[in-house]
Design an enzyme around this catalytic site. Structure first.
Site, mmCIF file in Angstrom:
data_model
loop_
_atom_site.group_PDB
_atom_site.id
_atom_site.type_symbol
_atom_site.label_atom_id
_atom_site.label_comp_id
_atom_site.label_asym_id
_atom_site.label_seq_id
_atom_site.Cartn_x
_atom_site.Cartn_y
_atom_site.Cartn_z
ATOM 1 N N SER A 83 -9.267 -1.940 -5.907
ATOM 2 C CA SER A 83 -8.203 -1.741 -4.925
ATOM 3 C C SER A 83 -8.564 -0.589 -3.982
ATOM 4 O O SER A 83 -9.490 0.174 -4.235
ATOM 5 C CB SER A 83 -6.898 -1.397 -5.638
ATOM 6 N N LYS A 84 -7.788 -0.480 -2.923
ATOM 7 C CA LYS A 84 -8.002 0.595 -1.970
ATOM 8 C C LYS A 84 -7.726 1.935 -2.653
ATOM 9 O O LYS A 84 -8.345 2.939 -2.349
ATOM 10 C CB LYS A 84 -7.085 0.394 -0.767
ATOM 11 N N ARG A 85 -6.775 1.909 -3.594
ATOM 12 C CA ARG A 85 -6.431 3.114 -4.340
ATOM 13 C C ARG A 85 -7.645 3.641 -5.125
ATOM 14 O O ARG A 85 -7.914 4.837 -5.145
ATOM 15 C CB ARG A 85 -5.287 2.809 -5.308
ATOM 16 N N ALA A 117 -10.639 3.212 -4.343
ATOM 17 C CA ALA A 117 -11.567 3.757 -3.359
ATOM 18 C C ALA A 117 -11.137 5.157 -2.951
ATOM 19 O O ALA A 117 -11.952 6.071 -2.879
ATOM 20 C CB ALA A 117 -11.614 2.841 -2.145
ATOM 21 N N ASP A 118 -9.838 5.334 -2.715
ATOM 22 C CA ASP A 118 -9.346 6.649 -2.302
ATOM 23 C C ASP A 118 -9.593 7.674 -3.395
ATOM 24 O O ASP A 118 -10.055 8.783 -3.139
ATOM 25 C CB ASP A 118 -7.854 6.573 -1.966
#
Ligand code: GLU
Length: 500
Positions: free
Chosen positions: A262-264, A266-267
């Site tokens: 998920s983008k999370r 990645a962050d």
């Protein structure tokens, strides 16, 4: 069915293209190139509510950056223009009407309030509402109402949607190239909306109609579309068309392998999941991009190709041409692919080493004179992951050491090495050609005279020069610092090192 392979990448411009989408595009592109087929780019923008400005341009730029160039479609033209679905709106209506005529689809007049009420009733009874063969008879549609009522509603311009009449009983079977046989009972599929009340087709109708019209032979797309595939098969059957072959690509998993990337993640992990940097047009929030993080396009392609595919050999580095030659759908894995950022970095390091040093110097060390810049690039190239680290490396390299490696001093600083450093300090001014080789000779000669082995002194000498116990090639470093600077560093070290 045409003989030659025709594949398409069909993204929706609902935000920045996820790196998984880029992998889908790449696999389509590789197959087309491998088999002498056609790679088509189609934009699926029928969902106006989710349309994001700039997203289409972002998709085009991302593909262009990686050299995944469409043969047909947006940006390339072709026999089935337009390739943007919103511009094909009128045509879908005719196909939906065809299904109405043949009794495979029907008008539904239920308002959203009525459907909400139905949903609540079902929920209160502990079950979930589905618009299907069981419930459609109790709802307001052209199957439950009389012909007169329906004609009247249509004549009054009552808003309606068109739904697919999914058969009550039956099994849908198809053989996915990656997942093999998929069996689904029609009772698990609801009567999906094909045309919305705003006159726009839904994704399902537009996608199937276009794949048919554009003579697509293989639908290669992410696994998240696997649940839609049985419905698509039903649609092909309803129209009486041959379905293309399907290949649903494995999911991209978190770096640890537990769950979907998920983008999370990645962050939190500080790594990109988008090809290019993206600025959200609404919030202004920036998402990292592979390009801006310093990944080379060749490395990104190679990394993406290996996310779910392998060549079956030990070879890991593949140019685009080599990927095309080696690629096959049969070697795509069923299991999810771990998004291993370390591997992406490794690929980048490998491609950086092959990169043209002159070009890197010109781009990343623009304020340094060309020849020297190139020498720096050679010095640091196997110590960096991203080219923009070059500037930082040169910066640190140029600074005098602020401290000296304690561990090396404790083990190596003694009367003999002190004498050695003093000898070097005396000898270097006589070194006439300030080149790595000559400097080395100069040092080894002066030490030899005193009977000191070079190996005993070099790490300490390095600490004296840079403060650190390890680093890039020392003799080339000396050459790049220049004689004056080396002597100054040595003087400073002799002053700062503990008294013996
Ligand atoms: N428009 C869909 C997407 O955004 C395409 C799915 C497909 O390839 O059928 O991914």
């Amino acid at each position: 069915m045409p003989n030659s392979v025709r594949v398409r990448f069909a993204p929706s411009p609902t935000g920045p293209l996820h790196i998984g989408g880029v992998r889908t595009a790449l696999y389509n592109f590789l197959l087309a190139r491998k088999l002498g087929g056609t790679f088509i780019l189609r934009i699926e923008d029928t969902d106006q509510a989710r349309f994001v400005p700039g997203a289409e341009a972002y998709i085009l730029e991302s593909l262009a950056w990686l050299g995944i160039s469409p043969d047909e479609g947006i940006g390339a033209g072709g026999p089935f223009e337009p390739y943007r679905q919103s511009e094909r709106k009128e045509m879908y209506k005719a196909y939906a009407d065809e299904l109405i005529q043949s009794g495979k689809a029907y008008y539904a007049f239920d308002t959203s309030e009525e459907l909400d009420a139905m949903r609540t009733t079902f929920e209160n009874q502990g079950s979930a509402f589905q618009y299907n063969a069981v419930t459609r008879v109790k709802l307001r549609n052209s199957l439950s109402l009389s012909k007169e009522e329906v004609d009247q509603l249509l004549a009054n311009n009552t808003p309606y949607v068109i739904r697919l009449k999914v058969p009550a009983k039956g099994e849908i079977r198809f053989q996915d190239i990656i997942r093999d046989w998929v069996h689904v009972h029609t009772s698990s599929i609801d009567d999906k909306v094909l045309m919305k009340s705003d006159g726009m087709p839904t994704y399902h109708l537009a996608n199937v109609v276009d794949d048919h019209i554009m003579q697509i032979t293989h639908v290669i797309r992410g696994e998240e579309w696997l649940p839609s595939a049985p419905l698509h098969i039903l649609l092909y059957q309803a129209f009486g068309w041959d379905a293309p072959q399907f290949a649903h690509l494995p999911l991209l998993l978190k770096p640890e392998g537990n769950g979907k990337l998920s983008k999370r993640d990645a962050d939190l992990g500080g790594f990109p999941v988008f090809p290019l940097e993206w600025k959200d047009p609404q919030t202004g929030a920036i998402s990292k991009g592979f390009k801006q993080e310093g990944y080379l396009p060749e490395a990104t392609l190679n990394f993406l190709a290996f996310l779910g595919w392998n060549p079956g050999t030990e070879q890991e580095l593949f140019s685009l041409d080599e990927l095309i030659a080696a690629f096959s759908l049969e070697r795509i894995n069923k299991a999810g692919a771990k998004f291993d950022v370390k591997k992406a970095q490794w690929f980048n390091e490998q491609y950086l080493k092959q990169h043209d040093a002159k070009e890197l110097a010109a781009t990343y060390l623009p304020s340094i004179e060309a020849e020297k810049g190139e020498a720096y690039v050679h010095l640091f190239l196997d110590r960096i992951t991203f080219p923009q680290q070059l500037g930082q490396m040169v910066q640190e390299f140029s600074e005098f050491p602020a401290s000296y490696d304690e561990a090396v001093l404790t083990s190596k600083w003694n009367a003999e090495t002190k004498q050695a450093l003093e000898l070097i300090l005396g000898a270097l001014p006589t070194c006439t050609h300030w080149h790595a080789e000559e400097i080395k000779q100069c040092i080894s000669q002066c030490l030899e005279v005193a009977g000191i082995k070079m190996g005993k002194v070099m790490q300490l000498f390095r600490v004296a020069m840079s403060g650190k116990g390890a680093g890039p090639d020392l003799m080339i470093s000396l050459e790049l610092w220049g004689k004056d600077q080396v002597l100054a560093r040595l003087n400073k070290a002799l002053e700062k090192f503990p008294n013996i």
